[in-house]
Design a protein around this motif. Structure first.
Motif, PDB file in Angstrom:
ATOM      1  N   VAL A 345      49.801 -90.163  27.634  1.00 58.41           N
ATOM      2  CA  VAL A 345      50.454 -91.372  28.135  1.00 58.41           C
ATOM      3  C   VAL A 345      49.490 -92.164  29.010  1.00 58.41           C
ATOM      4  O   VAL A 345      49.327 -93.383  28.852  1.00 58.41           O
ATOM      5  CB  VAL A 345      51.738 -91.018  28.912  1.00 58.41           C
ATOM      6  N   ALA A 346      48.828 -91.473  29.936  1.00 58.82           N
ATOM      7  CA  ALA A 346      47.908 -92.159  30.847  1.00 58.82           C
ATOM      8  C   ALA A 346      46.763 -92.827  30.085  1.00 58.82           C
ATOM      9  O   ALA A 346      46.399 -93.986  30.366  1.00 58.82           O
ATOM     10  CB  ALA A 346      47.359 -91.167  31.872  1.00 58.82           C
ATOM     11  N   LEU A 355      48.945-102.619  31.808  1.00 60.30           N
ATOM     12  CA  LEU A 355      49.985-102.053  32.658  1.00 60.30           C
ATOM     13  C   LEU A 355      49.372-101.015  33.599  1.00 60.30           C
ATOM     14  O   LEU A 355      48.308-100.457  33.331  1.00 60.30           O
ATOM     15  CB  LEU A 355      51.057-101.381  31.803  1.00 60.30           C
ATOM     16  N   ARG A 356      50.067-100.752  34.679  1.00 58.00           N
ATOM     17  CA  ARG A 356      49.613 -99.752  35.646  1.00 58.00           C
ATOM     18  C   ARG A 356      50.724 -98.742  35.873  1.00 58.00           C
ATOM     19  O   ARG A 356      51.887 -99.114  36.057  1.00 58.00           O
ATOM     20  CB  ARG A 356      49.268-100.434  36.979  1.00 58.00           C
ATOM     21  N   ILE A 357      50.386 -97.459  35.803  1.00 55.51           N
ATOM     22  CA  ILE A 357      51.363 -96.428  36.118  1.00 55.51           C
ATOM     23  C   ILE A 357      51.459 -96.331  37.639  1.00 55.51           C
ATOM     24  O   ILE A 357      50.546 -95.846  38.308  1.00 55.51           O
ATOM     25  CB  ILE A 357      50.970 -95.069  35.517  1.00 55.51           C
ATOM     26  N   ALA A 358      52.559 -96.841  38.171  1.00 56.06           N
ATOM     27  CA  ALA A 358      52.734 -96.891  39.620  1.00 56.06           C
ATOM     28  C   ALA A 358      53.378 -95.624  40.174  1.00 56.06           C
ATOM     29  O   ALA A 358      53.242 -95.317  41.364  1.00 56.06           O
ATOM     30  CB  ALA A 358      53.583 -98.109  39.999  1.00 56.06           C
ATOM     31  N   ARG A 359      54.084 -94.881  39.283  1.00 55.84           N
ATOM     32  CA  ARG A 359      54.770 -93.684  39.767  1.00 55.84           C
ATOM     33  C   ARG A 359      55.108 -92.786  38.588  1.00 55.84           C
ATOM     34  O   ARG A 359      55.424 -93.268  37.501  1.00 55.84           O
ATOM     35  CB  ARG A 359      56.042 -94.079  40.518  1.00 55.84           C
ATOM     36  N   ARG A 360      55.043 -91.481  38.826  1.00 55.91           N
ATOM     37  CA  ARG A 360      55.466 -90.506  37.820  1.00 55.91           C
ATOM     38  C   ARG A 360      56.104 -89.319  38.523  1.00 55.91           C
ATOM     39  O   ARG A 360      55.519 -88.751  39.434  1.00 55.91           O
ATOM     40  CB  ARG A 360      54.282 -90.024  36.971  1.00 55.91           C
ATOM     41  N   ASP A 361      57.302 -88.959  38.092  1.00 56.68           N
ATOM     42  CA  ASP A 361      58.025 -87.832  38.673  1.00 56.68           C
ATOM     43  C   ASP A 361      58.497 -86.908  37.561  1.00 56.68           C
ATOM     44  O   ASP A 361      59.100 -87.367  36.590  1.00 56.68           O
ATOM     45  CB  ASP A 361      59.241 -88.311  39.473  1.00 56.68           C
ATOM     46  N   GLY A 362      58.254 -85.609  37.714  1.00 56.84           N
ATOM     47  CA  GLY A 362      58.694 -84.629  36.733  1.00 56.84           C
ATOM     48  C   GLY A 362      59.843 -83.797  37.260  1.00 56.84           C
ATOM     49  O   GLY A 362      59.907 -83.498  38.459  1.00 56.84           O
ATOM     50  N   TYR A 363      60.761 -83.439  36.360  1.00 54.11           N
ATOM     51  CA  TYR A 363      61.894 -82.597  36.789  1.00 54.11           C
ATOM     52  C   TYR A 363      62.416 -81.756  35.618  1.00 54.11           C
ATOM     53  O   TYR A 363      63.583 -81.745  35.283  1.00 54.11           O
ATOM     54  CB  TYR A 363      63.002 -83.435  37.436  1.00 54.11           C
ATOM     55  N   LEU A 420      57.179 -95.206  36.188  1.00 52.42           N
ATOM     56  CA  LEU A 420      57.288 -96.619  36.535  1.00 52.42           C
ATOM     57  C   LEU A 420      55.959 -97.279  36.187  1.00 52.42           C
ATOM     58  O   LEU A 420      54.905 -96.885  36.705  1.00 52.42           O
ATOM     59  CB  LEU A 420      57.593 -96.801  38.020  1.00 52.42           C
ATOM     60  N   LEU A 421      56.008 -98.264  35.293  1.00 57.39           N
ATOM     61  CA  LEU A 421      54.832 -99.039  34.920  1.00 57.39           C
ATOM     62  C   LEU A 421      55.043-100.474  35.382  1.00 57.39           C
ATOM     63  O   LEU A 421      56.141-101.029  35.210  1.00 57.39           O
ATOM     64  CB  LEU A 421      54.600 -99.019  33.403  1.00 57.39           C
ATOM     65  N   THR A 422      54.022-101.055  35.928  1.00 57.29           N
ATOM     66  CA  THR A 422      54.149-102.419  36.439  1.00 57.29           C
ATOM     67  C   THR A 422      53.189-103.361  35.728  1.00 57.29           C
ATOM     68  O   THR A 422      52.120-102.949  35.257  1.00 57.29           O
ATOM     69  CB  THR A 422      53.879-102.473  37.954  1.00 57.29           C
ATOM     70  N   LYS A 423      53.607-104.607  35.648  1.00 61.24           N
ATOM     71  CA  LYS A 423      52.777-105.652  35.077  1.00 61.24           C
ATOM     72  C   LYS A 423      52.449-106.638  36.197  1.00 61.24           C
ATOM     73  O   LYS A 423      53.364-107.273  36.737  1.00 61.24           O
ATOM     74  CB  LYS A 423      53.511-106.357  33.932  1.00 61.24           C
ATOM     75  N   GLU A 424      51.195-106.705  36.549  1.00 59.89           N
ATOM     76  CA  GLU A 424      50.816-107.532  37.686  1.00 59.89           C
ATOM     77  C   GLU A 424      51.113-108.996  37.424  1.00 59.89           C
ATOM     78  O   GLU A 424      51.016-109.486  36.290  1.00 59.89           O
ATOM     79  CB  GLU A 424      49.336-107.338  38.010  1.00 59.89           C
ATOM     80  N   ASN A 425      51.469-109.695  38.500  1.00 65.07           N
ATOM     81  CA  ASN A 425      51.761-111.124  38.416  1.00 65.07           C
ATOM     82  C   ASN A 425      50.495-111.888  38.734  1.00 65.07           C
ATOM     83  O   ASN A 425      50.040-111.897  39.887  1.00 65.07           O
ATOM     84  CB  ASN A 425      52.873-111.488  39.409  1.00 65.07           C
ATOM     85  N   PRO A 426      49.882-112.546  37.739  1.00 68.72           N
ATOM     86  CA  PRO A 426      48.604-113.224  37.980  1.00 68.72           C
ATOM     87  C   PRO A 426      48.726-114.395  38.947  1.00 68.72           C
ATOM     88  O   PRO A 426      47.736-114.858  39.478  1.00 68.72           O
ATOM     89  CB  PRO A 426      48.202-113.709  36.574  1.00 68.72           C
ATOM     90  N   ALA A 427      49.951-114.859  39.163  1.00 68.86           N
ATOM     91  CA  ALA A 427      50.139-115.995  40.067  1.00 68.86           C
ATOM     92  C   ALA A 427      50.002-115.584  41.527  1.00 68.86           C
ATOM     93  O   ALA A 427      49.855-116.406  42.421  1.00 68.86           O
ATOM     94  CB  ALA A 427      51.500-116.631  39.830  1.00 68.86           C
TER      95      ALA A 427
END
Length: 428
Positions: A345-346, A355-363, A420-427
């Motif tokens: 995945v990474a 995209l950036r992986i901002a968080r990953r939690d396993g359970y 959680l994947l984020t898409k940066e805001n270029p603005a």
């Protein structure tokens, strides 16, 4: 009855002397398994006995002999058939042998947990190195092209809404729940599923006015909870059965003005959304399409948007070793399926998207508990499963599937992640 009827994949079929009680039309490779030579069968028996001797199991053979270090009991009722099947088709043969009733276990999960915990050592190293020569290759018909994905999804999710309703909770949520504490009581499953869904929606920052794309509708519970928050939901599914029931549930909840459910492949989606949520759907994508899947998430997200995934993962080295081979799960339960690894995945996100992986939690322990509750309910309601038209072989197949999955999580071989994947805001 609509049930999986896999085509025969045996290299050579045994003479037409079907196993007693097995429908040879519906279950051709269970009734008439692939043949293995006497030498292959004998070698398989010797290799398996040496393997069993190293494991914390007690394997009982029909001649009264035993093997293993002691532990959960595995009863082999027909040694010749058991070894012949495994010699011919490896772990597919192991699963088909259970379907045929040639082996059993008083505590199936315990036995499978031992096997899962030792998965990397079950096959001797020399045979592992020759895996490409003996392992069955995945059929090209199971590739997850747009047409192939529809067929693969239908094989599992269009079996029967009534079947799934027998063992799922009232939310009809078919993914890992999130409990407050373990072990859990069945009465807590609905709350645990809502806790999981709410956490995903919170990660995606879903609220009043959010434009949400859901990839993989299930039976609609996440869409309902998102719409109740004031979101405008577009949900995609390839299952006719799931879509029909999800639409009814949305209408009954009075949320039809906020939820749209399309019979649509993720690759065919359009539009731009503030958030994308996809729960345990990547497992049906296939490795060759992982880049396209993540590029789709990126393309559908507005700048500053959030994508949230829940994904079952397996160890990276085992994923690499098995990604091109044909497994019992793929043949009978999830055609075209493949679990990714955390590393895969990474790497895919990094190499094919911005995209950036901002968080990953396993359970994973919570999934083991979820599966236990499903399995126990499935077993308790066996008569009702039969009344729907599903035969004994199907019920043994699904018992093995649920127990096998639970064991994978209990052994730590499998895990489940929330990303959680984020898409940066270029603005900005």
């Amino acid at each position: 009855m609509r049930t999986a009827e896999p085509r025969s994949t045996a290299r050579q079929l045994a003479p037409p002397s079907p196993t007693a009680g097995v429908d040879a039309v519906r279950w051709p490779d269970v009734a008439a398994p692939a043949k293995a030579s006497a030498v292959t069968t004998a070698v398989t028996a010797a290799v398996l006995r040496r393997t069993f001797e190293r494991l914390p199991l007690r394997v009982r053979f029909p001649d009264g002999t035993t093997a293993g270090l002691g532990g959960p009991v595995l009863d082999i009722h027909d040694s010749k058939a058991f070894h012949r099947r495994i010699g011919a088709q490896g772990l597919i043969g192991f699963g088909e042998s259970y379907m045929a009733g040639e082996w059993d276990a008083p505590d199936l999960v315990a036995v499978l947990t031992v096997l899962a915990a030792n998965a990397a050592e079950l096959i001797p190293a020399p045979l592992q190195r020759l895996r490409a020569l003996w392992a069955l290759r995945r059929p090209r018909t199971q590739r997850n092209t747009p047409a192939g994905a529809r067929a693969n999804i239908s094989r599992h999710y269009d079996l029967s809404n009534d079947l799934f309703a027998l063992f799922l909770d009232d939310t009809l949520t078919y993914s890992a729940a999130l409990f407050r504490a373990l072990p859990a009581d069945r009465s807590l499953l609905v709350a645990a599923q809502h806790r999981k869904i709410d956490r995903l929606l919170d990660l995606a920052d879903v609220g009043e006015g959010t434009r949400l794309l859901e990839i993989g509708t299930g039976w609609g519970e996440l869409a309902l909870r998102a719409a109740a928050r004031g979101a405008h939901v577009t949900s995609l599914t390839l299952s006719h059965e799931q879509r029909d029931l999800a639409l009814r549930r949305v209408a009954e909840a009075g949320l039809a003005d906020r939820v749209r459910i399309d019979l649509c492949d993720y690759r065919e989606a359009g539009g731009t959304y503030d958030a994308v949520v996809s729960v345990e759907m990547i497992e049906a994508v296939g490795a060759e399409y992982w880049p396209e899947y993540f590029r789709t998430l990126e393309a559908r997200l507005a700048p500053g948007g959030r994508a949230v995934l829940q994904a079952i993962t397996m160890p990276h080295e085992r994923m690499l070793a098995s990604r091109n081979t044909f497994t019992w799960i793929q043949k009978y339960i999830f055609p075209g399926g493949l679990l990714p690894s955390v590393e895969a995945v990474a790497e895919t996100v990094r190499d094919h998207t911005d995209l950036r992986i901002a968080r990953r939690d396993g359970y994973g322990a919570h999934y083991a508990e979820t599966l236990r509750l499903w399995r126990e309910r499935f077993t308790e309601r066996a008569d009702e499963v039969a009344a729907l038209g599903f035969d004994d072989v199907f019920r043994r197949m699904w018992t093995l599937y649920l127990a096998y999955s639970e064991a994978g999580f209990r052994a730590g071989y499998l895990d489940v992640q929330q990303y959680l994947l984020t898409k940066e805001n270029p603005a900005r």
